[in-house]
Design a protein around this motif. Structure first.
Motif, PDB file in Angstrom:
ATOM      1  N   LEU A  24       4.176 -54.035 -43.341  1.00 19.09           N
ATOM      2  CA  LEU A  24       3.906 -52.736 -42.732  1.00 19.09           C
ATOM      3  C   LEU A  24       4.759 -51.634 -43.326  1.00 19.09           C
ATOM      4  O   LEU A  24       4.511 -50.455 -43.067  1.00 19.09           O
ATOM      5  CB  LEU A  24       4.175 -52.801 -41.219  1.00 19.09           C
ATOM      6  CG  LEU A  24       3.394 -53.843 -40.417  1.00 19.09           C
ATOM      7  CD1 LEU A  24       3.747 -53.725 -38.941  1.00 19.09           C
ATOM      8  CD2 LEU A  24       1.898 -53.702 -40.631  1.00 19.09           C
ATOM      9  N   THR A  25       5.728 -52.006 -44.132  1.00 15.90           N
ATOM     10  CA  THR A  25       6.702 -51.014 -44.596  1.00 15.90           C
ATOM     11  C   THR A  25       6.856 -50.946 -46.113  1.00 15.90           C
ATOM     12  O   THR A  25       7.628 -50.123 -46.609  1.00 15.90           O
ATOM     13  CB  THR A  25       8.084 -51.305 -43.988  1.00 15.90           C
ATOM     14  OG1 THR A  25       8.481 -52.635 -44.324  1.00 15.90           O
ATOM     15  CG2 THR A  25       8.044 -51.152 -42.467  1.00 15.90           C
ATOM     16  N   LEU A  62       3.659 -51.862 -35.418  1.00 15.84           N
ATOM     17  CA  LEU A  62       3.348 -50.558 -36.007  1.00 15.84           C
ATOM     18  C   LEU A  62       4.008 -49.426 -35.224  1.00 15.84           C
ATOM     19  O   LEU A  62       4.614 -48.514 -35.804  1.00 15.84           O
ATOM     20  CB  LEU A  62       1.837 -50.354 -36.055  1.00 15.84           C
ATOM     21  CG  LEU A  62       1.074 -51.138 -37.118  1.00 15.84           C
ATOM     22  CD1 LEU A  62      -0.416 -51.184 -36.789  1.00 15.84           C
ATOM     23  CD2 LEU A  62       1.285 -50.517 -38.502  1.00 15.84           C
ATOM     24  N   ASP A  64       1.805 -41.920 -35.960  1.00 17.43           N
ATOM     25  CA  ASP A  64       1.963 -42.405 -37.327  1.00 17.43           C
ATOM     26  C   ASP A  64       0.929 -41.746 -38.242  1.00 17.43           C
ATOM     27  O   ASP A  64      -0.270 -41.826 -37.989  1.00 17.43           O
ATOM     28  CB  ASP A  64       1.760 -43.920 -37.322  1.00 17.43           C
ATOM     29  CG  ASP A  64       2.076 -44.584 -38.652  1.00 17.43           C
ATOM     30  OD1 ASP A  64       2.177 -43.887 -39.678  1.00 17.43           O
ATOM     31  OD2 ASP A  64       2.211 -45.821 -38.653  1.00 17.43           O
ATOM     32  N   TRP A 100      -3.518 -50.793 -39.218  1.00 16.25           N
ATOM     33  CA  TRP A 100      -4.061 -49.826 -38.260  1.00 16.25           C
ATOM     34  C   TRP A 100      -5.580 -49.945 -38.154  1.00 16.25           C
ATOM     35  O   TRP A 100      -6.146 -49.782 -37.061  1.00 16.25           O
ATOM     36  CB  TRP A 100      -3.674 -48.406 -38.656  1.00 16.25           C
ATOM     37  CG  TRP A 100      -2.349 -47.932 -38.155  1.00 16.25           C
ATOM     38  CD1 TRP A 100      -1.314 -47.438 -38.876  1.00 16.25           C
ATOM     39  CD2 TRP A 100      -1.922 -47.884 -36.793  1.00 16.25           C
ATOM     40  NE1 TRP A 100      -0.261 -47.096 -38.060  1.00 16.25           N
ATOM     41  CE2 TRP A 100      -0.606 -47.355 -36.766  1.00 16.25           C
ATOM     42  CE3 TRP A 100      -2.511 -48.258 -35.579  1.00 16.25           C
ATOM     43  CZ2 TRP A 100       0.115 -47.172 -35.582  1.00 16.25           C
ATOM     44  CZ3 TRP A 100      -1.786 -48.077 -34.398  1.00 16.25           C
ATOM     45  CH2 TRP A 100      -0.499 -47.548 -34.412  1.00 16.25           C
ATOM     46  N   HIS A 126       1.319 -44.220 -48.068  1.00 11.29           N
ATOM     47  CA  HIS A 126       1.543 -45.191 -47.000  1.00 11.29           C
ATOM     48  C   HIS A 126       1.365 -46.607 -47.553  1.00 11.29           C
ATOM     49  O   HIS A 126       0.510 -46.822 -48.420  1.00 11.29           O
ATOM     50  CB  HIS A 126       0.557 -44.998 -45.853  1.00 11.29           C
ATOM     51  CG  HIS A 126       0.496 -43.603 -45.321  1.00 11.29           C
ATOM     52  ND1 HIS A 126       1.629 -42.863 -45.050  1.00 11.29           N
ATOM     53  CD2 HIS A 126      -0.565 -42.806 -45.010  1.00 11.29           C
ATOM     54  CE1 HIS A 126       1.270 -41.668 -44.591  1.00 11.29           C
ATOM     55  NE2 HIS A 126      -0.047 -41.610 -44.570  1.00 11.29           N
ATOM     56  N   HIS A 152      -5.665 -57.277 -44.519  1.00 11.80           N
ATOM     57  CA  HIS A 152      -4.239 -57.022 -44.292  1.00 11.80           C
ATOM     58  C   HIS A 152      -3.404 -58.176 -44.844  1.00 11.80           C
ATOM     59  O   HIS A 152      -2.378 -57.957 -45.523  1.00 11.80           O
ATOM     60  CB  HIS A 152      -3.981 -56.840 -42.799  1.00 11.80           C
ATOM     61  CG  HIS A 152      -2.544 -56.815 -42.408  1.00 11.80           C
ATOM     62  ND1 HIS A 152      -1.676 -55.818 -42.781  1.00 11.80           N
ATOM     63  CD2 HIS A 152      -1.809 -57.697 -41.680  1.00 11.80           C
ATOM     64  CE1 HIS A 152      -0.468 -56.064 -42.297  1.00 11.80           C
ATOM     65  NE2 HIS A 152      -0.526 -57.202 -41.626  1.00 11.80           N
ATOM     66  N   ARG A 190       0.054 -51.395 -44.137  1.00 11.01           N
ATOM     67  CA  ARG A 190       0.152 -50.615 -42.902  1.00 11.01           C
ATOM     68  C   ARG A 190      -1.195 -49.958 -42.581  1.00 11.01           C
ATOM     69  O   ARG A 190      -1.636 -49.945 -41.428  1.00 11.01           O
ATOM     70  CB  ARG A 190       1.251 -49.562 -43.032  1.00 11.01           C
ATOM     71  CG  ARG A 190       1.566 -48.839 -41.741  1.00 11.01           C
ATOM     72  CD  ARG A 190       2.744 -47.903 -41.841  1.00 11.01           C
ATOM     73  NE  ARG A 190       3.144 -47.479 -40.504  1.00 11.01           N
ATOM     74  CZ  ARG A 190       4.015 -48.131 -39.738  1.00 11.01           C
ATOM     75  NH1 ARG A 190       4.590 -49.226 -40.179  1.00 11.01           N
ATOM     76  NH2 ARG A 190       4.298 -47.698 -38.517  1.00 11.01           N
TER      77      ARG A 190
END
Length: 270
Positions: free
Chosen positions: A268-269, A145, A182, A228, A220, A261, A224
């Motif tokens: 993450l992207t 991250l 971030d 977090w 977002h 997740h 991701r």
């Protein structure tokens, strides 16, 4: 003693009748009419980074900072209850979009220069020092991250339902950590709150709906945001372990958020 500083601040800021409302491990909170005096103890001096951020926000989405010294803040008094009171009583209904709106407001560009704030990497640094095989995966996630931050913005850093007050003019935040990093990090603490409703925090369907709303509204990647949430849980576990506090809830929530997740695709992207 912390209270010994009160007379000097009372004279400096023209306080007429400051009344102690609450004392925590880090501060003494006084009310003086429409103003709030937050007098920091040694354990709370790190909050001055948050004071700089309040100054930068200038009352836009956050409690207004009127003035500050090296160890105290003079703020507007916000009468409204914390958002946690509503959610504990009646559930999340209608709050997810409000949370997204608040984050957008706090992260909107401003003309004033950004103050010196604490990096997210430093904030969660204790996690990387832990020798615990159960934390290997969240540590790896945290490194990924941090290596893929799209851009950095000022962050409240501890955004949850107890730090959001329902004021007469809408929601306002209090008690920011004053971080920079971030933009998606700001969502992380919402998943494990409010206090006293662990049943909500561990509900995968609730976590998925919250992540979906925040992803859609803030732009977002869903994975991701959930990464977090898991990393912050792991960081909380490290802080509590070092302090000798119970980590049972941290362990449970970490498992829930890692699973969410993975179910979101693990990216993450995208």
């Amino acid at each position: 003693m912390t209270g010994d500083r009160l007379p000097g601040l009372q004279a400096r800021w023209g306080l007429t009748d400051p009344t102690l409302v609450v004392e925590t491990h880090s501060s003494l909170i006084y009310r003086d009419g429409a103003r709030c005096l937050k007098l920091l103890k040694p354990a709370g001096l790190e909050e001055m980074s948050g004071a700089a951020l309040l100054d930068w926000w200038n009352g836009d989405g956050a409690v207004r900072l009127i003035d500050r010294s090296e160890d105290a803040m003079l703020l507007d008094w916000i009468e409204g209850p914390p958002l946690g009171d509503r959610v504990r009583a009646t559930g999340d209904g209608g709050t997810f979009d409000g949370l997204a709106d608040l984050i957008l407001r706090l992260q909107a560009p401003r003309e004033a220069p950004v103050p010196e704030l604490t990096s997210v990497e430093r904030h969660i640094g204790q996690l990387f020092e832990m020798r615990d095989a159960d934390l290997d995966r969240p540590k790896a996630l945290a490194r990924d991250l941090l290596a893929t931050v799209p851009h950095e913005v000022p962050l409240h850093g501890d955004l949850h339902h107890e730090n959001i007050l329902e004021g007469w003019d809408g929601w306002v935040v209090i008690d920011p950590k004053g971080l920079v990093g971030d933009p998606a990090f700001e969502c992380a603490n919402l998943f494990r709150n409010p206090e006293g409703r662990l049943d909500l925090a561990i509900d995968p369907a609730r976590g998925d709906r919250l992540a979906e709303t925040l992803s859609t509204r803030l732009g977002h990647p869903k994975g991701r945001i959930l990464a977090w949430a898991a990393v912050l849980c792991a960081a909380s576990r490290s802080w509590n372990a070092v302090a000798g506090r119970d980590t049972t809830d941290d362990r449970l929530l970490l498992s829930v958020f890692l699973d969410l997740h993975d179910r979101a695709g693990g990216s993450l992207t995208a």
